[in-house]
Write an enzyme that holds these catalytic residues in place. Structure first.
Site, PDB file in Angstrom:
ATOM      1  N   GLU A  88      -5.587  -8.087  -1.241  1.00  0.00           N
ATOM      2  CA  GLU A  88      -6.304  -8.015   0.040  1.00  0.00           C
ATOM      3  C   GLU A  88      -7.755  -7.663  -0.230  1.00  0.00           C
ATOM      4  O   GLU A  88      -8.037  -6.823  -1.103  1.00  0.00           O
ATOM      5  CB  GLU A  88      -5.740  -6.920   0.956  1.00  0.00           C
TER       6      GLU A  88
ATOM      7  N   GLU B 257       0.835  -1.219   0.000  1.00  0.00           N
ATOM      8  CA  GLU B 257       0.000   0.000   0.000  1.00  0.00           C
ATOM      9  C   GLU B 257       0.860   1.256   0.000  1.00  0.00           C
ATOM     10  O   GLU B 257       0.687   2.154   0.836  1.00  0.00           O
ATOM     11  CB  GLU B 257      -0.968  -0.009   1.182  1.00  0.00           C
TER      12      GLU B 257
END
Ligand code: BGP
Length: 476
Positions: free
Chosen positions: A373, A175
């Site tokens: 995810e 991320e």
């Protein structure tokens, strides 16, 4: 109509959120080790070192460090084809700037990857998932310092060499785009080991730090290909599609600019150069973002093979200042979406947004995609018989997988893997809670750190097992 034959049904975790053993096998202290437990609306405190008496949930987490065999057997029982975890940088280079790697740490991951293969599970490995050595944050100011680029590359190369026959799928920074939100100190610290100083232009610092990381990622990828040309190298972004609040043209511009803050990272990773809208932004603000000679060639050469992203929720942007519909949540920007329900932690539940995001990314980049995810945090308690009927989780996954299927089958998106987040309950990253549960497997531990750590199968365990067995055909 079906998922590709070799589709990777998986699960995803990060070392610091489940391993525990924070001081075992020569591990150094990471940035995750100095973050206390928070709650929804109560930010985690970042302390100056480890302070006696504070609650640091990552120190022991769910003790995967000692129990990984049992846990991998359960993932194997569910039929996992792959499992995404991270290497804790501090197990390999405890301080980040050590001359030699720590053999005990290297050995731990040798054993872990061997055990995955024994269970028929392909490792997917993140090199840096919110767990930089604390020493790098304190001594160098994290990725502000260009020397940290080479520390990361050295760490990455050490891992590539050691695990070249055990790991094929890699990603560099988890991320990486979270840090675009410079107003929440959590993101700069977890992404890059950065603490902003009073009075400095945070955005200028953020772009410099981001460029250092993007160069580090590209350098590592170039080295990886020399070590094993069969490696598949990826990036990892948090993708929350942002919708305009209305069809007011100004709302479209605000929305576009909002998405560009994330696309900047993806564009460099995939296209290998800094996009024009970013260069213009730097110019307009007079920011002197430094690159070294040769960096542009490195960025062009070290591009990724696949694009991976986490998907939890969508956002809504508005051009109206002080909009009365504004969401007041440290992790959710923008205004409320009246068409969507939210989780107990205020995250909008939007399965269609996953199909939309897969389309946008594939049209933009035209390289294989991985949903690295996706999941929902729920409050859960076992019933009198010790069972957990987590219907809400099954509903969430059923709806998201159905939309991912449409993206593949109807829209022609090349998506090759799906990794539900937290297949086993673990410490949440944002709030540091144990009781924000994501798992198909329940772990007996509460927010205070009490519990037996026993593992048990929730109803969703059997549901995901069936989904994998039927390659996504039976979602009932
Ligand atoms: C992503 C992180 C994960 C994970 C997940 C869920 O941002 O990559 O580490 O934790 O979100 O978030 P949380 O744990 O805050 O619920």
């Amino acid at each position: 109509m079906s998922f590709p034959k070799n589709f990777l049904w998986a699960g995803a975790v990060a070392a610091h959120q489940l391993e525990g053993g924070w001081q075992e096998g020569g591990k150094g202290v990471s940035v995750a080790d100095v973050m206390t437990a928070g709650a929804h609306g109560v930010p985690r405190e970042i302390t100056d070192g480890v302070i006696e008496g504070k609650n640091y949930p990552n120190h022991d987490a769910i003790d995967f460090y000692h129990r990984y065999k049992e846990d991998l057997a359960l993932f194997g029982e569910m039929g996992f084809k792959a499992f995404r975890t991270s290497i804790a940088w501090t197990r390999i280079f405890p301080n980040g700037d050590d001359a030699e790697p720590n053999e005990a740490g290297l050995k731990f991951y040798d054993d872990l990857f061997d055990e995955m293969h024994k269970n028929g599970i392909e490792p997917i490995v993140t090199l840096c998932h919110f767990e930089l050595p604390l020493n790098i944050a304190k001594k160098y100011g994290g990725f502000r310092d260009r020397r940290v680029v080479d520390m990361f590359v050295k760490y990455a190369v050490t891992c590539f060499n050691r695990y070249k026959d055990k790991v094929k799928y890699w990603m560099t920074f988890n991320e990486i785009n979270n840090q675009r939100d410079v107003n929440n100190p959590f993101f700069a610290f977890t992404n890059s080991g950065v603490t902003y100083k009073d009075g400095e232009d945070k955005l200028a610092v953020m772009y410099q730090v981001a460029m250092n990381e993007l160069v580090a990622s590209a350098k590592a990828i170039i080295e990886a290909r020399k070590i094993n040309p069969n490696f598949r190298m990826g990036c990892m972004l948090s993708m929350c599609p942002t919708y305009p609040e209305t069809c007011r043209p100004e709302d479209q511009i605000v929305t576009l600019k909002e998405m560009d803050k994330s696309f900047f990272f993806g564009d460099v990773h995939v296209r290998g150069h800094i996009p024009s809208y970013t260069k213009q932004l730097w110019k307009n603000n007079g920011w002197d973002i430094k690159l070294e000679d040769g960096d542009e060639e490195i960025l062009a050469k070290g591009t990724v093979d696949y694009f991976s992203f986490s998907y939890y929720m969508s956002y809504v942007a508005t051009s109206i200042e002080n909009n009365p519909n504004a969401v007041k949540d440290e992790f959710v920007p923008g205004v409320k979406n009246p068409y969507l329900k939210t989780s107990d932690w205020g995250w909008a539940i939007d399965p269609v947004g996953l199909r939309y995001m897969l389309n946008v990314l594939y049209e933009r980049y035209e390289i294989p995609l991985m949903v690295s995810e996706n999941g929902i945090g729920l409050h859960e308690e076992p019933d009198a018989e010790g069972k957990i009927d987590d219907k809400a989780r099954v509903d969430y996954f059923r709806a998201h997988i159905a939309e991912m299927k449409k993206a593949i089958e109807i829209d022609g998106v090349d998506c090759f893997a799906y990794c539900p987040w937290g297949p086993i309950d673990l410490v949440s990253a944002g709030t540091g809670e144990m009781e924000k549960r994501y798992g198909f497997i329940y772990v007996d531990k509460n927010n205070k750190g009490e519990g037996t750590l026993n593992r048990s199968r929730k109803n969703s365990f059997y549901w995901y097992q069936k989904v994998i067995k039927t390659n996504g055909e039976d979602l009932a």
